[in-house]
Structures are given as structure tokens and as C-alpha cells.
Design a protein around this motif. Structure first.
Motif, mmCIF file in Angstrom:
data_model
loop_
_atom_site.group_PDB
_atom_site.id
_atom_site.type_symbol
_atom_site.label_atom_id
_atom_site.label_comp_id
_atom_site.label_asym_id
_atom_site.label_seq_id
_atom_site.Cartn_x
_atom_site.Cartn_y
_atom_site.Cartn_z
ATOM 1 N N PRO A 112 6.333 9.151 -11.402
ATOM 2 C CA PRO A 112 7.629 9.193 -12.109
ATOM 3 C C PRO A 112 7.479 9.197 -13.623
ATOM 4 N N GLN A 113 6.312 8.818 -14.150
ATOM 5 C CA GLN A 113 6.106 8.830 -15.601
ATOM 6 C C GLN A 113 6.082 10.237 -16.190
ATOM 7 N N ALA B 286 -1.737 2.366 -13.670
ATOM 8 C CA ALA B 286 -2.061 3.794 -13.719
ATOM 9 C C ALA B 286 -1.397 4.499 -14.887
ATOM 10 N N HIS B 287 -0.292 3.930 -15.395
ATOM 11 C CA HIS B 287 0.438 4.546 -16.511
ATOM 12 C C HIS B 287 -0.140 4.038 -17.827
ATOM 13 N N ARG B 288 -0.388 4.932 -18.772
ATOM 14 C CA ARG B 288 -0.958 4.578 -20.066
ATOM 15 C C ARG B 288 0.041 4.907 -21.187
ATOM 16 N N PRO B 289 0.916 3.975 -21.492
ATOM 17 C CA PRO B 289 1.909 4.236 -22.546
ATOM 18 C C PRO B 289 1.253 4.280 -23.922
ATOM 19 N N ALA C 186 4.869 -0.565 -6.087
ATOM 20 C CA ALA C 186 5.277 0.392 -7.122
ATOM 21 C C ALA C 186 4.920 -0.116 -8.517
ATOM 22 N N TRP C 187 5.185 -1.394 -8.767
ATOM 23 C CA TRP C 187 4.906 -1.951 -10.099
ATOM 24 C C TRP C 187 3.418 -1.947 -10.416
ATOM 25 N N LEU C 188 2.569 -2.160 -9.404
ATOM 26 C CA LEU C 188 1.127 -2.131 -9.644
ATOM 27 C C LEU C 188 0.695 -0.784 -10.218
ATOM 28 N N VAL C 189 1.216 0.279 -9.631
ATOM 29 C CA VAL C 189 0.849 1.610 -10.110
ATOM 30 C C VAL C 189 1.422 1.863 -11.499
ATOM 31 N N LEU C 190 2.676 1.479 -11.709
ATOM 32 C CA LEU C 190 3.275 1.674 -13.036
ATOM 33 C C LEU C 190 2.496 0.912 -14.114
ATOM 34 N N LEU D 124 0.821 -1.209 0.000
ATOM 35 C CA LEU D 124 0.000 0.000 0.000
ATOM 36 C C LEU D 124 0.857 1.263 0.000
ATOM 37 N N PHE D 125 1.877 1.304 0.860
ATOM 38 C CA PHE D 125 2.684 2.522 0.982
ATOM 39 C C PHE D 125 3.409 2.846 -0.317
ATOM 40 N N PHE D 126 4.104 1.865 -0.880
ATOM 41 C CA PHE D 126 4.893 2.156 -2.080
ATOM 42 C C PHE D 126 3.999 2.328 -3.314
ATOM 43 N N GLY D 127 2.812 1.744 -3.290
ATOM 44 C CA GLY D 127 1.872 2.015 -4.361
ATOM 45 C C GLY D 127 1.386 3.460 -4.301
ATOM 46 N N LEU D 128 0.997 3.918 -3.112
ATOM 47 C CA LEU D 128 0.550 5.294 -2.967
ATOM 48 C C LEU D 128 1.683 6.292 -3.249
ATOM 49 N N LEU D 129 2.904 5.962 -2.794
ATOM 50 C CA LEU D 129 4.039 6.846 -3.030
ATOM 51 C C LEU D 129 4.309 7.008 -4.527
ATOM 52 N N THR D 130 4.256 5.895 -5.258
ATOM 53 C CA THR D 130 4.469 5.957 -6.703
ATOM 54 C C THR D 130 3.346 6.743 -7.380
#
Length: 290
Positions: free
Chosen positions: A40-41, A94-97, A87-91, A29-35
Motif C-alpha cells: 500500500p505504500q 518493510a517500508h522505508r520512509p 499488517a503493522w509489522l510489514v508497514l 502471517l496471512f495479513f503480513g504477507l497480504l500487506t
């Protein structure tokens, strides 16, 4: 807001495994919210986004584990993997390449599988703790293939003498010549309030009696200074052959000096010897409340 929880609060070494497992999910949870917050994208893309974020999470996670060790909190390097999953979950989601939809789909599939794996580990621990509660009055299931999940010490599942208690299996306990040698049941049902006796059946295969100590303590004792007078202990003389012991739970409750043992928060049960002249073996055939 969540960062201080890595260093204060949360489970301690006296808490049960399910609470600890749930708490450890906080790394995801913490590193997902932090990302999600840092995004960073905005500055990076493609493989640079993944590699730089992964490296940063590893450095931050390693620093947290190092600081936890310095503050007498248990460092767990499995947490590093949980940090990465967050972190990877968010990348991945949440990221749309703009390109490589196939690669993004595979990344989402992989990281989701890793998350489900972690949730599955917690579910298995929760199921195991639930089984401990519903198997009462039996304190230990002798059919368990791996006693080390429940006991600390030189123990192994055995079939010797198990028929004397109408069971398929017994627990073989190896005793050496150290100051203290035996077995500690650290993962057990904690609520003993509805029962009056603790019943043990031990088999001594040797020709000489074996002097053992039974010790029981609650969570408050584990969190205290481990004082001798703050726990229950009694001497068991295990004669050659079959031995049955029934320990009144009122004696256990009244054992600590200046307080009553919390019978709904029993944390540990130990059977041990002290400075035996030669190695010995004893078999535990039954361990139950009555």
C-alpha cells in the motif's frame, strides 16, 4: 493460498489449547504477507498509509470473523488484533520512509513488542500443556490458583479437608438443582495408556449420601454425535465423609459401543449430579492415574 484456511481445516473444538494458539498465529502471517504483496505504500504515505491500511484490515478481518460465525466456526475477535499486528509489522519494517526516523523507530519497537506479546501467550499455553503431561500420574494440580483454566463449572480452590489427602489444597465443587450440575475437567493430560486405574478421593461434608456420575470421553466422541453409548459413565455414591474410588481403565477403554476408546486421546472428565432436591457441595481431594 492461505485464505481458505480461515474457513476449512485447522483445529476444532475438540483440539487442545496449544494447537489452537499456534493456529491463531496464522492471522499474523496471512495479513503480513497480504500487506507485503499489495504494498500500500506505493499509493499512500505517512499517517494516511497507517490509517487506511488499519481500516482495511479491520474491515477484512471483521468480514472473516462474521463469515466464520456463519459457517459454524468459532469467531474470535482477538484475531482482529493479530491481523493488525501482521499488517503493522510489514508497514514498520518493510517500508522505508524518508522522514521521521524517530517515529518509525518507535513504531517498530511497539509492533515488535505486540508480536512478542502474542508469541509469549502461545509460549505460556505451551508450557502449561507441558506441565500437564509431566505432572502425571496427577491429573490436576490442586495448587493451581485459578481452577477455571482447567475446569468448567462452579469450582474454586479451597483448603478445607485437604489435609485428609496430605495436600495443601482441595477443589470445592458447588452443585445446584439443575438437570446436570458439576465440574468438567476439559484441560488435562490426554495419554492414559501407561496406567491401569483412575483414582478419585471425594469428601462429602453432609450427612446424606450424594449420587454422582463420572463421565469420560475421548476426542473421537467430541467430534461425533455425542451419543450416550459412545462414552464411559459410572455411578458414584459419595457417602458422608471421605470416599476413595478406583476405576479400572479397561472399563473406560471398553465403554464405547462398537469401538475402543482412544486412551492416548482422552479429552474430558466430568463429575456431576442430576436434579438434586437442594444445592450441595462436594470436595475433590485427589485425582490421579495409577
Amino acid at each position: 493460498m492461505l485464505l481458505p484456511l480461515f474457513f476449512i481445516g485447522g483445529p476444532d473444538w475438540a483440539d487442545g489449547p496449544f494447537y489452537k494458539a499456534l493456529w491463531n498465529l496464522g492471522h499474523i502471517l496471512f495479513f503480513g504477507l497480504l500487506t507485503l504483496v499489495l504494498q500500500p505504500q506505493r499509493w499512500l504515505g505517512g499517517w494516511r498509509l497507517v490509517t487506511v491500511t488499519t481500516g482495511a484490515v479491520l474491515v477484512a478481518g471483521g468480514l472473516i470473523e462474521w463469515l466464520q460465525g456463519s459457517l459454524d466456526r468459532a469467531a474470535d475477535w482477538h484475531d482482529m488484533g493479530r491481523n493488525l499486528i501482521g499488517a503493522w509489522l510489514v508497514l514498520a519494517w518493510a517500508h522505508r520512509p524518508r522522514r521521521s526516523a524517530t517515529g518509525v523507530g518507535l513504531a517498530r519497537l511497539l509492533v515488535t513488542a505486540l508480536l512478542l506479546w502474542e508469541l509469549g501467550l502461545v509460549a505460556v499455553i505451551g508450557l502449561r500443556q507441558w506441565q500437564l503431561a509431566i505432572q502425571l500420574p496427577l491429573l490436576y494440580d490442586f495448587a493451581q490458583p485459578d481452577p477455571q483454566r482447567f475446569w468448567d463449572g462452579q469450582v474454586q480452590r479451597s483448603t478445607r479437608y485437604s489435609g485428609l489427602s496430605d495436600r495443601e489444597f482441595s477443589l470445592r465443587v458447588e452443585l445446584d438443582t439443575e438437570r446436570y450440575s458439576g465440574a468438567s475437567l476439559d484441560n488435562l493430560a490426554s495419554d492414559w495408556r501407561d496406567y491401569r486405574h483412575l483414582v478419585l478421593i471425594l469428601y462429602n461434608p453432609d450427612q446424606d449420601p450424594l449420587a454422582m456420575t463420572l463421565r469420560i470421553n475421548d476426542r473421537a466422541h467430541d467430534r461425533g454425535n455425542n451419543a450416550y453409548e459412545d462414552r464411559f459413565h459410572t455411578r458414584l455414591v459419595v457417602a458422608p465423609g471421605l470416599n476413595r474410588f478406583a476405576v479400572p481403565l479397561t472399563d473406560v477403554q471398553q465403554a464405547p459401543a462398537g469401538r475402543a476408546m482412544a486412551m492416548d486421546a482422552i479429552r474430558r472428565l466430568l463429575l456431576f449430579t442430576s436434579r438434586q432436591p437442594a444445592p450441595r457441595t462436594v470436595y475433590l481431594l485427589d485425582l490421579r492415574l495409577q
